[in-house]
Enzyme design. Sequence first.
Site, PDB file in Angstrom:
ATOM      1  CG  ASP A  69      -0.293  -0.169   2.529  1.00 19.54           C
ATOM      2  OD1 ASP A  69       0.948  -0.122   2.590  1.00 19.54           O
ATOM      3  OD2 ASP A  69      -1.007  -0.339   3.530  1.00 19.54           O
ATOM      4  CG  ASN A 138      -8.968   1.059  11.341  1.00 17.57           C
ATOM      5  OD1 ASN A 138      -8.088   0.263  11.028  1.00 17.57           O
ATOM      6  ND2 ASN A 138      -9.350   2.047  10.547  1.00 17.57           N
TER       7      ASN A 138
END
Length: 247
Positions: A69, A138
């Site tokens: 990423d 998260n």
Amino acid sequence: MDIQVHIEEDYAGLSHRAAEVVMDFIRTHPDALVCPASGSTPIDTYRHLAAHKEEVPEFGRQIRVVKLDEWLGLPMDDSASCEKYLQDRLIKPLEVSPDRYLGFDSDPEDAEEECERIRSELHRWGRIDLGILGVGTNGHLGFNEPGGFLLPDPHVARLTEETRSHPMVAKSGYELSRGLTLGLRDILSAGTLLLLVSGSHKHPVMERFATGWITTRLPVSLLLTHSNLHCICDREAVVGVEAQLRS
Ligand code: GLP
């Protein structure tokens, strides 16, 4: 749970164990396509790999690397970019030549086209052999953020507030709202996946992971569908849920 769980006493133990697992993998898969995450968790794992590269000559000569990423909108050489992180910690130390490295441009003219470029190149390169993953607080994987749905292919991701304040970019001076990431199919089609998790701040997410419930609201839980997942954690990250993870 059908995962191989390694619980180490601390971050140092986790990093040693992860580096050993990676080196063993490369010895038996010398031309592996490796997909490394960035972030703080794998830093010492990568340091060990660089330090022991002579023991695994295949590193520089044969392995191929695809970046998991990237933050969108940073210059490639910015100290906060995933590119700089990987170049300094893996690509240069392991002497991976440019033709064996594939990665998102952090500042492309057209982000959608950049994702399409990575999608088609990756298609040509074939499936990932080894993914070295971390998890966000998260539950995100790469920049596959929690939500009502997840995407299979490389895509532009809208970052959550939590991710925008990740220590990698918190002091970068850039307001980053989007990222570029491989998708869930790219990640889940990997032959072997390592999930590295360290620290008490990851405990809440590991408590949720350990329930075994698979949900797009916790992208890391999708890894539970993978048949060759090694979860390498330190004690703090999983205290109290070790038995659930091993069940
Ligand atoms: C970052 C990256 C992920 C990384 C994760 C965990 O935002 N996009 O690839 O695995 O968050 O980071 P850390 O290891 O610093 O907790």
